[in-house]
Write a protein that holds these residues in place. Structure first.
Motif, short mmCIF file in Angstrom:
data_model
loop_
_atom_site.label_atom_id
_atom_site.label_comp_id
_atom_site.label_asym_id
_atom_site.label_seq_id
_atom_site.Cartn_x
_atom_site.Cartn_y
_atom_site.Cartn_z
N GLU A 43 0.80 -1.23 0.00
CA GLU A 43 0.00 0.00 0.00
C GLU A 43 0.83 1.27 0.00
N ARG A 44 2.10 1.16 -0.39
CA ARG A 44 2.91 2.38 -0.51
C ARG A 44 2.81 2.96 -1.92
N VAL A 45 2.76 2.07 -2.93
CA VAL A 45 2.60 2.51 -4.32
C VAL A 45 1.24 2.01 -4.80
N LEU A 46 0.38 2.94 -5.18
CA LEU A 46 -0.97 2.62 -5.65
C LEU A 46 -1.07 3.05 -7.11
N LEU A 47 -1.33 2.08 -7.98
CA LEU A 47 -1.43 2.33 -9.41
C LEU A 47 -2.89 2.30 -9.83
N THR A 48 -3.27 3.19 -10.73
CA THR A 48 -4.66 3.22 -11.16
C THR A 48 -4.76 3.52 -12.65
N ASP A 49 -5.83 3.05 -13.26
CA ASP A 49 -6.09 3.31 -14.68
C ASP A 49 -7.52 2.88 -14.99
N ILE A 50 -7.95 3.17 -16.23
CA ILE A 50 -9.29 2.82 -16.70
C ILE A 50 -9.14 2.03 -17.99
N THR A 51 -9.94 0.97 -18.15
CA THR A 51 -9.97 0.22 -19.39
C THR A 51 -11.42 0.02 -19.82
N TYR A 52 -11.62 -0.27 -21.10
CA TYR A 52 -12.97 -0.51 -21.61
C TYR A 52 -13.17 -1.99 -21.84
N MET A 53 -14.45 -2.42 -21.78
CA MET A 53 -14.81 -3.82 -21.99
C MET A 53 -16.05 -3.88 -22.89
N HIS A 54 -15.90 -4.50 -24.07
CA HIS A 54 -17.04 -4.67 -24.98
C HIS A 54 -17.80 -5.93 -24.59
N TYR A 55 -19.10 -5.84 -24.54
CA TYR A 55 -19.91 -7.01 -24.18
C TYR A 55 -21.27 -6.91 -24.86
N GLY A 56 -22.03 -8.02 -24.80
CA GLY A 56 -23.38 -8.01 -25.32
C GLY A 56 -23.43 -7.67 -26.80
N ASN A 57 -24.42 -6.88 -27.16
CA ASN A 57 -24.64 -6.49 -28.55
C ASN A 57 -24.03 -5.11 -28.81
N GLY A 58 -22.69 -5.05 -28.81
CA GLY A 58 -21.99 -3.80 -29.09
C GLY A 58 -21.99 -2.82 -27.94
N GLN A 59 -22.26 -3.29 -26.72
CA GLN A 59 -22.25 -2.40 -25.56
C GLN A 59 -20.84 -2.27 -25.01
N ARG A 60 -20.61 -1.18 -24.31
CA ARG A 60 -19.27 -0.92 -23.75
C ARG A 60 -19.38 -0.51 -22.29
N PHE B 82 -16.15 -12.51 -20.97
CA PHE B 82 -17.12 -11.46 -20.63
C PHE B 82 -17.91 -10.96 -21.83
N LYS B 83 -17.51 -11.30 -23.03
CA LYS B 83 -18.16 -10.72 -24.21
C LYS B 83 -19.58 -11.21 -24.42
N ASP B 84 -19.93 -12.36 -23.81
CA ASP B 84 -21.29 -12.89 -23.97
C ASP B 84 -22.26 -12.38 -22.92
N CYS B 85 -21.80 -11.50 -22.02
CA CYS B 85 -22.69 -10.94 -20.99
C CYS B 85 -23.80 -10.13 -21.67
N SER B 86 -25.01 -10.29 -21.18
CA SER B 86 -26.14 -9.61 -21.81
C SER B 86 -26.46 -8.27 -21.18
N CYS B 87 -25.99 -8.03 -19.94
CA CYS B 87 -26.28 -6.76 -19.27
C CYS B 87 -25.11 -6.37 -18.38
N LEU B 88 -25.16 -5.13 -17.91
CA LEU B 88 -24.06 -4.61 -17.08
C LEU B 88 -23.98 -5.34 -15.75
N GLN B 89 -25.12 -5.71 -15.20
CA GLN B 89 -25.11 -6.38 -13.90
C GLN B 89 -24.41 -7.74 -14.00
N GLU B 90 -24.67 -8.47 -15.08
CA GLU B 90 -24.00 -9.76 -15.27
C GLU B 90 -22.50 -9.57 -15.43
N LEU B 91 -22.10 -8.51 -16.15
CA LEU B 91 -20.67 -8.22 -16.32
C LEU B 91 -20.03 -7.88 -14.98
#
Length: 448
Positions: free
Chosen positions: A287-304, A404-413
């Motif tokens: 917990e001295r060095v904390l790294l952070t970033d954001i990534t995208y995830m495509h799932y379902g029918n073209g959702q991100r 994860f690409k076959d997830c149908s909704c955000l909650q499932e992801l």
């Protein structure tokens, strides 16, 4: 002129094929033609009937310019002698290089012959070494371990053969280069076609470059295609235009879309921070060095969806994460709140919070939260993903291992991401953590 006629000419691959198509020929090498016994007998009989050697060869379908003006006379002189001494039987069997008994002459090669043989071996070894080196060099420059095309290998073989003046080694060199001999000969026969295509490419390139220069280098393949059709009435496939642009290195300077343009404007209130970490991700303390970033995830029918994570640089443990369908500022704010709840107020006095220069981390509200929590904020250099490589590595492993690409909704992801991060922290062993899981390695560091 006489000296020139005595020089043995070397037949090209196309000439060899043309000669081999004649029914009066058994086989052809680069310098020799083996005629059929039936043609030899017919030629001798025709010569005895008063026909000249040149007439006989021309009537048999031979190009005298190709085989040499003196070849018909030289062959008939030899065949007449053999026919006079041995009759038809002498011409039905190849007797050149044999003694009167028909057996190969056995004698010790002279010093000159031994020298020629040694020079031929040296030449072959040099050619073999050069071919292998060139193949290795070209394969090294290929991306993603891409194999060399057969045409490139054929070209290297041809260059080596011409440079060293080799004969009867095509099969051996093809075996070294792992290509077929027949394919090489087909490639040689298509030389004229390649030259015609190269000339056509150069003509088309000049046409493309005129439009490319007219738009000051800001024209892509589709723009050039439209201009050709509208201004010249020329229909050219856009794939061909792209191929020619790659071949002749026409790179369009075009505006690139800015993904953050609608989310934030670069104003004076967004300030960056120096890179305090300098790629030293592991300081040996949890917990001295904390790294952070954001990534995208495509799932379902073209959702991100967008996943924000905070990772411990020493233990590689994911301390906090949040998944959202939006890239709004709240994505990072909620991740920070979860991190602070996880730490429960026990922030390392020298803790570094490292990120890239995205608009979330330069925003005054987020910077204020980081400062109030007691973190020293650090940022990667602009456009340098290596400065946050450890975080990028986690995202890469997650996308490789998580379905994860076959997830149908955000909650499932969300459920799948939560399960994977729990597995990553508690069950996934890592070689660089002394073959422990992140949780086990954290306990190990604290005990040490």
């Amino acid at each position: 002129m006489k000296n020139y006629e005595k020089i043995r000419r070397v037949f090209t691959e196309q000439e060899i094929k043309a000669l081999e198509s004649n029914p009066s020929v058994l086989r052809v090498s680069e310098k020799n033609i083996t005629y059929s016994p039936a043609f030899k007998i017919a030629a001798v009989q025709a010569n005895q009937a008063g026909h000249t050697p040149t007439e006989i060869f021309v009537q048999a379908g031979f190009n005298v310019e190709l085989i040499g003006q003196e070849t018909p006379k030289r062959c008939l002189d030899r065949w007449r002698k053999t026919y006079a001494s041995s009759g038809d039987a002498g011409l039905l069997e190849e007797r050149r290089g044999k003694g009167s008994s028909g057996r190969p002459a056995s004698r010790e090669p002279s010093a000159e012959e031994k020298l020629r043989l040694a020079e031929a071996r040296i030449k072959l070894l040099e050619a073999e070494n050069e071919l292998l080196k060139k193949l290795e060099a070209l394969e090294r420059h290929k991306d993603n371990n891409e194999l060399l095309a057969s045409s490139e290998r054929f070209q290297l073989i041809n260059q080596v053969v011409r440079k060293h003046g080799l004969r009867r080694v095509i099969r051996y060199l093809c075996k070294l280069a792992e290509v077929s001999t027949s394919g090489y000969y087909r490639w040689c026969a298509a030389e004229e076609h390649r030259q015609l295509r190269e000339a056509a490419d150069e003509r088309d390139f000049l046409l493309l470059k005129a439009h490319f220069d007219a738009l000051r280098g800001k024209a892509g393949a589709l723009v050039i295609k439209m201009r050709l059709e509208r201004l010249h009435g020329i229909v050219m496939n856009h794939k061909k235009i792209r191929r020619l642009m790659r071949k002749f290195k026409l790179v369009a300077v075009i505006r690139q879309a800015n993904p953050y343009r609608k989310m934030a404007k670069a104003t004076q209130e967004h300030h960056t921070c120096p890179n305090l970490l300098k790629r030293r991700f592991d300081h040996g303390e949890p917990e001295r060095v904390l790294l952070t970033d954001i990534t995208y995830m495509h799932y379902g029918n073209g959702q991100r969806a967008y996943l924000s994570c905070v990772k411990d640089g020493a233990t590689k443990e994911i301390l906090a994460h949040y998944l959202s369908s939006s890239l709004k500022l709240s994505l990072v704010q909620r991740t920070l709140k979860r991190l602070l709840n996880r730490l429960d107020g026990e922030v390392h006095p020298e803790a570094i919070f490292h990120s890239d220069q995205g608009f979330h981390y330069t925003h005054p509200e987020v910077r204020s939260m980081i400062a109030k929590a007691g973190f020293n904020q650090s940022m990667s250099r602009k456009g340098n993903c290596w400065d946050n490589a450890s975080m990028e590595t986690f995202f890469g492993h997650m996308k490789d291992e998580l379905e994860f690409k076959d997830c149908s909704c955000l909650q499932e992801l969300r459920v799948r991401v939560n399960e994977y991060i729990t597995y990553y922290n508690t069950e996934r062993f890592q070689w660089t953590l002394k073959k422990m899981t992140p949780d086990e390695y954290r306990s190990h560091l604290i005990a040490a």
